[in-house]
Design a protein around this motif. Sequence first.
Motif, PDB file in Angstrom:
ATOM      1  N   ALA A  81       0.852  -1.192   0.000  1.00  0.00           N
ATOM      2  CA  ALA A  81       0.000   0.000   0.000  1.00  0.00           C
ATOM      3  C   ALA A  81       0.886   1.240   0.000  1.00  0.00           C
ATOM      4  N   ASP A  82       0.557   2.190  -0.885  1.00  0.00           N
ATOM      5  CA  ASP A  82       1.299   3.442  -0.935  1.00  0.00           C
ATOM      6  C   ASP A  82       0.325   4.570  -1.257  1.00  0.00           C
ATOM      7  N   LYS A  83      -0.044   5.343  -0.227  1.00  0.00           N
ATOM      8  CA  LYS A  83      -0.939   6.495  -0.365  1.00  0.00           C
ATOM      9  C   LYS A  83      -2.268   6.127  -1.023  1.00  0.00           C
ATOM     10  N   GLY A  84      -2.852   5.029  -0.585  1.00  0.00           N
ATOM     11  CA  GLY A  84      -4.158   4.617  -1.092  1.00  0.00           C
ATOM     12  C   GLY A  84      -4.117   3.827  -2.379  1.00  0.00           C
ATOM     13  N   VAL A  85      -2.933   3.557  -2.910  1.00  0.00           N
ATOM     14  CA  VAL A  85      -2.782   2.745  -4.124  1.00  0.00           C
ATOM     15  C   VAL A  85      -2.171   1.410  -3.718  1.00  0.00           C
ATOM     16  N   TYR A  86      -2.814   0.332  -4.132  1.00  0.00           N
ATOM     17  CA  TYR A  86      -2.389  -1.015  -3.764  1.00  0.00           C
ATOM     18  C   TYR A  86      -1.806  -1.720  -4.981  1.00  0.00           C
ATOM     19  N   THR A  87      -0.624  -2.293  -4.825  1.00  0.00           N
ATOM     20  CA  THR A  87       0.000  -3.082  -5.877  1.00  0.00           C
ATOM     21  C   THR A  87      -0.026  -4.535  -5.437  1.00  0.00           C
ATOM     22  N   ILE A  88      -0.679  -5.368  -6.250  1.00  0.00           N
ATOM     23  CA  ILE A  88      -0.831  -6.792  -5.940  1.00  0.00           C
ATOM     24  C   ILE A  88       0.071  -7.575  -6.888  1.00  0.00           C
ATOM     25  N   SER A  89       0.991  -8.359  -6.332  1.00  0.00           N
ATOM     26  CA  SER A  89       1.934  -9.155  -7.121  1.00  0.00           C
ATOM     27  C   SER A  89       1.652 -10.628  -6.902  1.00  0.00           C
ATOM     28  N   TYR A  90       1.766 -11.403  -7.976  1.00  0.00           N
ATOM     29  CA  TYR A  90       1.501 -12.834  -7.940  1.00  0.00           C
ATOM     30  C   TYR A  90       2.793 -13.581  -8.284  1.00  0.00           C
ATOM     31  N   PRO A  91       3.715 -13.745  -7.326  1.00  0.00           N
ATOM     32  CA  PRO A  91       4.991 -14.389  -7.642  1.00  0.00           C
ATOM     33  C   PRO A  91       4.810 -15.854  -8.040  1.00  0.00           C
ATOM     34  N   GLY A  92       5.628 -16.285  -8.982  1.00  0.00           N
ATOM     35  CA  GLY A  92       5.584 -17.674  -9.431  1.00  0.00           C
ATOM     36  C   GLY A  92       4.511 -17.947 -10.467  1.00  0.00           C
ATOM     37  N   THR A  93       3.810 -16.913 -10.929  1.00  0.00           N
ATOM     38  CA  THR A  93       2.792 -17.088 -11.963  1.00  0.00           C
ATOM     39  C   THR A  93       3.088 -16.120 -13.107  1.00  0.00           C
ATOM     40  N   ASP A  94       2.354 -16.276 -14.201  1.00  0.00           N
ATOM     41  CA  ASP A  94       2.496 -15.335 -15.307  1.00  0.00           C
ATOM     42  C   ASP A  94       1.452 -14.222 -15.236  1.00  0.00           C
ATOM     43  N   MET A  95       0.772 -14.117 -14.101  1.00  0.00           N
ATOM     44  CA  MET A  95      -0.222 -13.064 -13.919  1.00  0.00           C
ATOM     45  C   MET A  95       0.478 -11.715 -13.747  1.00  0.00           C
ATOM     46  N   THR A  96      -0.074 -10.691 -14.391  1.00  0.00           N
ATOM     47  CA  THR A  96       0.513  -9.359 -14.262  1.00  0.00           C
ATOM     48  C   THR A  96       0.096  -8.736 -12.938  1.00  0.00           C
ATOM     49  N   LYS A  97       0.893  -7.784 -12.484  1.00  0.00           N
ATOM     50  CA  LYS A  97       0.577  -7.076 -11.246  1.00  0.00           C
ATOM     51  C   LYS A  97      -0.698  -6.270 -11.447  1.00  0.00           C
ATOM     52  N   ASP A  98      -1.489  -6.178 -10.388  1.00  0.00           N
ATOM     53  CA  ASP A  98      -2.668  -5.318 -10.384  1.00  0.00           C
ATOM     54  C   ASP A  98      -2.349  -4.089  -9.544  1.00  0.00           C
ATOM     55  N   VAL A  99      -2.630  -2.922 -10.105  1.00  0.00           N
ATOM     56  CA  VAL A  99      -2.474  -1.671  -9.374  1.00  0.00           C
ATOM     57  C   VAL A  99      -3.871  -1.083  -9.237  1.00  0.00           C
ATOM     58  N   VAL A 100      -4.366  -1.027  -7.997  1.00  0.00           N
ATOM     59  CA  VAL A 100      -5.752  -0.643  -7.747  1.00  0.00           C
ATOM     60  C   VAL A 100      -5.829   0.378  -6.624  1.00  0.00           C
ATOM     61  N   SER A 101      -6.990   1.013  -6.550  1.00  0.00           N
ATOM     62  CA  SER A 101      -7.290   1.889  -5.417  1.00  0.00           C
ATOM     63  C   SER A 101      -8.700   1.581  -4.954  1.00  0.00           C
ATOM     64  N   MET A 102      -8.978   1.928  -3.718  1.00  0.00           N
ATOM     65  CA  MET A 102     -10.273   1.636  -3.122  1.00  0.00           C
ATOM     66  C   MET A 102     -11.218   2.817  -3.372  1.00  0.00           C
ATOM     67  N   LYS A 103     -12.417   2.490  -3.850  1.00  0.00           N
ATOM     68  CA  LYS A 103     -13.432   3.510  -4.121  1.00  0.00           C
ATOM     69  C   LYS A 103     -14.742   3.093  -3.473  1.00  0.00           C
ATOM     70  N   GLU A 104     -15.492   4.075  -3.008  1.00  0.00           N
ATOM     71  CA  GLU A 104     -16.819   3.803  -2.457  1.00  0.00           C
ATOM     72  C   GLU A 104     -17.856   4.087  -3.535  1.00  0.00           C
ATOM     73  N   SER A 105     -18.827   3.201  -3.667  1.00  0.00           N
ATOM     74  CA  SER A 105     -19.893   3.365  -4.651  1.00  0.00           C
ATOM     75  C   SER A 105     -21.213   2.966  -4.006  1.00  0.00           C
ATOM     76  N   PRO A 106     -22.333   3.200  -4.677  1.00  0.00           N
ATOM     77  CA  PRO A 106     -23.616   2.759  -4.122  1.00  0.00           C
ATOM     78  C   PRO A 106     -23.700   1.237  -3.915  1.00  0.00           C
ATOM     79  N   GLU A 107     -22.900   0.483  -4.682  1.00  0.00           N
ATOM     80  CA  GLU A 107     -22.881  -0.982  -4.546  1.00  0.00           C
ATOM     81  C   GLU A 107     -22.002  -1.444  -3.396  1.00  0.00           C
ATOM     82  N   GLY A 108     -21.208  -0.558  -2.817  1.00  0.00           N
ATOM     83  CA  GLY A 108     -20.292  -0.916  -1.738  1.00  0.00           C
ATOM     84  C   GLY A 108     -18.879  -0.479  -2.075  1.00  0.00           C
ATOM     85  N   MET A 109     -17.925  -1.011  -1.349  1.00  0.00           N
ATOM     86  CA  MET A 109     -16.520  -0.681  -1.584  1.00  0.00           C
ATOM     87  C   MET A 109     -15.992  -1.480  -2.769  1.00  0.00           C
TER      88      MET A 109
END
Length: 123
Positions: A81-109
């Motif tokens: 986590a860095d200033k509300g931005v989350y970097t998700i890494s999947y070591p040992g796989t060919d999946m690319t990193k996800d760079v996401v942030s948390m947002k509130e919406s009418p459907e939830g977080m």
Amino acid sequence: MKKLFSFMAIVAIILASNCSRIPENNDPVIGIWYRVDVINTSETNKQTVRQEWIFNDVYLGRYQKYNGSQLDFKTDFSWVADKGVYTISYPGTDMTKDVVSMKESPEGMLLEDVKGETLAKRE
């Protein structure tokens, strides 16, 4: 001499236990996040794909992908986590990193990527 040795052993145990405390992590991303996609394989046949991200408090987690009710794929991931931005890494796989942030919406977080697309919703 035995009393001195016992006293030193007790002091050493107390010092070692105080130094090994893990700082508490109360990040709001901790918990279970999911995404469900319904894929039309034919006009009458639909397939449900559910993805889950389980974030824990030591910056690790588990990713699982279900095809219907069958577990199709699972792997561990790490997150930063860095200033509300989350970097998700999947070591040992060919999946690319996800760079996401948390947002509130009418459907939830939601976890949204940098393009504004929803990666997952809080369970």
